[in-house]
Design an enzyme around this catalytic site. Structure first.
Site, PDB file in Angstrom:
ATOM      1  N   ARG A  98      -9.234   1.177   9.355  1.00  0.00           N
ATOM      2  CA  ARG A  98      -8.696  -0.431   9.562  1.00  0.00           C
ATOM      3  C   ARG A  98      -9.830  -0.925  10.507  1.00  0.00           C
ATOM      4  O   ARG A  98      -9.621  -2.177  10.566  1.00  0.00           O
ATOM      5  CB  ARG A  98      -7.332  -0.148  10.297  1.00  0.00           C
ATOM      6  CG  ARG A  98      -6.305  -0.704   9.423  1.00  0.00           C
ATOM      7  CD  ARG A  98      -5.112  -0.418  10.293  1.00  0.00           C
ATOM      8  NE  ARG A  98      -3.830  -1.138  10.010  1.00  0.00           N
ATOM      9  CZ  ARG A  98      -2.720  -0.670   9.348  1.00  0.00           C
ATOM     10  NH1 ARG A  98      -2.958   0.445   8.997  1.00  0.00           N
ATOM     11  NH2 ARG A  98      -1.600  -1.130   9.333  1.00  0.00           N
ATOM     12  N   ARG A 128      11.480  -6.621   4.558  1.00  0.00           N
ATOM     13  CA  ARG A 128      11.602  -5.185   5.018  1.00  0.00           C
ATOM     14  C   ARG A 128      12.281  -4.891   6.488  1.00  0.00           C
ATOM     15  O   ARG A 128      12.641  -4.036   6.627  1.00  0.00           O
ATOM     16  CB  ARG A 128      10.021  -4.728   5.015  1.00  0.00           C
ATOM     17  CG  ARG A 128       9.921  -3.174   5.311  1.00  0.00           C
ATOM     18  CD  ARG A 128       8.368  -2.681   5.079  1.00  0.00           C
ATOM     19  NE  ARG A 128       7.585  -3.054   6.145  1.00  0.00           N
ATOM     20  CZ  ARG A 128       6.299  -2.924   5.995  1.00  0.00           C
ATOM     21  NH1 ARG A 128       5.772  -2.178   4.971  1.00  0.00           N
ATOM     22  NH2 ARG A 128       5.491  -2.834   7.008  1.00  0.00           N
ATOM     23  N   ARG A 182       0.153  -8.498  13.491  1.00  0.00           N
ATOM     24  CA  ARG A 182      -0.501  -7.692  12.765  1.00  0.00           C
ATOM     25  C   ARG A 182      -1.514  -8.450  11.486  1.00  0.00           C
ATOM     26  O   ARG A 182      -2.461  -7.798  11.441  1.00  0.00           O
ATOM     27  CB  ARG A 182       0.674  -6.889  12.073  1.00  0.00           C
ATOM     28  CG  ARG A 182       1.362  -5.922  12.920  1.00  0.00           C
ATOM     29  CD  ARG A 182       2.597  -5.518  12.241  1.00  0.00           C
ATOM     30  NE  ARG A 182       2.553  -4.600  11.307  1.00  0.00           N
ATOM     31  CZ  ARG A 182       3.172  -4.413  10.327  1.00  0.00           C
ATOM     32  NH1 ARG A 182       4.445  -5.308  10.261  1.00  0.00           N
ATOM     33  NH2 ARG A 182       3.018  -3.704   9.250  1.00  0.00           N
ATOM     34  N   LYS A 216       0.843  -1.241  -0.188  1.00  0.00           N
ATOM     35  CA  LYS A 216       0.074  -0.051  -0.145  1.00  0.00           C
ATOM     36  C   LYS A 216       0.913   1.233   0.028  1.00  0.00           C
ATOM     37  O   LYS A 216       0.676   2.119  -0.899  1.00  0.00           O
ATOM     38  CB  LYS A 216      -0.815   0.085   1.177  1.00  0.00           C
ATOM     39  CG  LYS A 216      -1.982  -1.082   1.428  1.00  0.00           C
ATOM     40  CD  LYS A 216      -2.941  -0.913   2.380  1.00  0.00           C
ATOM     41  CE  LYS A 216      -2.274  -0.955   3.726  1.00  0.00           C
ATOM     42  NZ  LYS A 216      -1.728  -2.292   4.430  1.00  0.00           N
ATOM     43  N   ARG A 255      12.087  -2.113  10.710  1.00  0.00           N
ATOM     44  CA  ARG A 255      10.812  -1.497  11.562  1.00  0.00           C
ATOM     45  C   ARG A 255      10.711  -2.545  12.546  1.00  0.00           C
ATOM     46  O   ARG A 255      10.749  -3.629  12.321  1.00  0.00           O
ATOM     47  CB  ARG A 255       9.749  -1.461  10.313  1.00  0.00           C
ATOM     48  CG  ARG A 255       9.473  -0.072  10.226  1.00  0.00           C
ATOM     49  CD  ARG A 255       8.078  -0.407   9.175  1.00  0.00           C
ATOM     50  NE  ARG A 255       6.585  -0.608   9.797  1.00  0.00           N
ATOM     51  CZ  ARG A 255       5.466  -0.531   9.253  1.00  0.00           C
ATOM     52  NH1 ARG A 255       5.539   0.051   8.096  1.00  0.00           N
ATOM     53  NH2 ARG A 255       4.473  -1.018   9.732  1.00  0.00           N
TER      54      ARG A 255
HETATM   55  P1  AMP Z   1       1.172   0.563   9.075  1.00  0.00           P
HETATM   56  O1  AMP Z   1       2.447   1.330   8.611  1.00  0.00           O
HETATM   57  O2  AMP Z   1      -0.014   1.058   8.220  1.00  0.00           O
HETATM   58  O3  AMP Z   1       1.531  -0.887   8.926  1.00  0.00           O
HETATM   59  O4  AMP Z   1       0.926   0.754  10.374  1.00  0.00           O
HETATM   60  C1  AMP Z   1       1.831   0.417  11.447  1.00  0.00           C
HETATM   61  C2  AMP Z   1       0.818   0.611  12.796  1.00  0.00           C
HETATM   62  O5  AMP Z   1       0.287   1.769  13.147  1.00  0.00           O
HETATM   63  C3  AMP Z   1      -0.193  -0.525  12.930  1.00  0.00           C
HETATM   64  O6  AMP Z   1       0.076  -1.661  13.409  1.00  0.00           O
HETATM   65  C4  AMP Z   1      -1.177  -0.059  14.075  1.00  0.00           C
HETATM   66  O7  AMP Z   1      -0.365  -0.171  15.191  1.00  0.00           O
HETATM   67  C5  AMP Z   1      -0.989   1.576  13.988  1.00  0.00           C
HETATM   68  N1  AMP Z   1      -1.974   1.848  12.906  1.00  0.00           N
HETATM   69  C6  AMP Z   1      -1.891   2.483  11.654  1.00  0.00           C
HETATM   70  N2  AMP Z   1      -2.956   2.832  11.091  1.00  0.00           N
HETATM   71  C7  AMP Z   1      -3.842   2.477  12.107  1.00  0.00           C
HETATM   72  C8  AMP Z   1      -5.285   2.876  11.928  1.00  0.00           C
HETATM   73  N3  AMP Z   1      -5.945   3.332  10.904  1.00  0.00           N
HETATM   74  N4  AMP Z   1      -6.108   2.232  13.122  1.00  0.00           N
HETATM   75  C9  AMP Z   1      -5.285   1.621  14.209  1.00  0.00           C
HETATM   76  N5  AMP Z   1      -4.054   1.762  14.233  1.00  0.00           N
HETATM   77  C10 AMP Z   1      -3.299   2.039  12.906  1.00  0.00           C
END
Ligand code: AMP
Length: 188
Positions: A89, A128, A145, A14, A134
């Site tokens: 989400r 990654r 996740r 994404k 990360r």
């Molecule tokens: P991402 O980079 O999108 O994979 O997000 C990394 C982490 O940020 C996720 O595992 C959640 O802990 C938090 N996070 C990001 N976006 C959201 C969301 N829309 N709702 C809740 N937690 C989020």
């Protein structure tokens, strides 16, 4: 205002594709993960509160995400469009997003869902972790996740299907091929 949601499990690509789409169409890329990670790395009060949750691969509260998105929309209310990457989400977030967009006199225009099988997702996320380091890309956290995705995020597919907004795009192949397929699904 064109409001595109780029949907998919962690590791679907994404972020990579959202950047390319935003650049091509002149839209604003909103990655909630990036926004939250920046709070953590700057050690803000908020960052300190969410650090452990994020590092465990668990979703941050809807309330916080909604506040963040309200502020994003407030600051960019003349934008031509948005590419939402990582939001919504949960079902609650999706409903709140609808409400926020109504306030702006607009709505979700399209949801593009990147399809990638689970084995490939884990492979990409582990790679990654080597490339970017990360903290939430370790094997244990990746599992969490994916569980969070299946439990809270996947039901959104049905939510957007019912609204006739969802299109599936194969998320396996070269970055450029996937980008071309995504662009084909976006109306001229
Ligand atoms: P991402 O980079 O999108 O994979 O997000 C990394 C982490 O940020 C996720 O595992 C959640 O802990 C938090 N996070 C990001 N976006 C959201 C969301 N829309 N709702 C809740 N937690 C989020």
């Amino acid at each position: 205002m064109f409001n595109l949601i780029l949907f998919g499990p962690p590791g679907a690509g994404k972020g990579t594709q959202a950047i390319k789409i935003a650049e091509r169409y002149g839209w604003i890329h909103v990655s909630t993960g990036d926004i939250l990670r920046s709070e953590v790395s700057q050690r803000t009060l908020l960052g300190l509160k969410i650090k452990a949750v994020m590092e465990a691969g668990i979703l941050v509260s809807d309330k916080l995400l909604i506040e963040i998105m309200e502020s994003v929309f407030r600051k960019n209310n003349t934008a031509g469009g948005f590419v939402l990457d990582g939001f919504p989400r949960t079902l609650n977030q999706a409903k709140e997003l609808d409400r926020m967009l109504v306030k702006l006199g607009t709505k979700v225009s399209l949801v593009l869902s990147l399809d990638v099988n689970e084995e490939e997702l884990v492979k990409r996320l582990l790679k990654r972790s080597q490339d970017q380091g990360r903290k939430d890309d370790t094997e244990e956290v990746i599992k969490n996740r994916l569980v969070q995705y299946h439990k809270h995020t996947k039901p959104l597919i049905e939510y957007y299907e019912k609204k006739n907004l969802l299109k599936n795009v194969r998320g396996v192949g070269s970055i450029d091929d996937i980008f071309a397929a995504l662009c084909k699904s976006i109306p001229e």
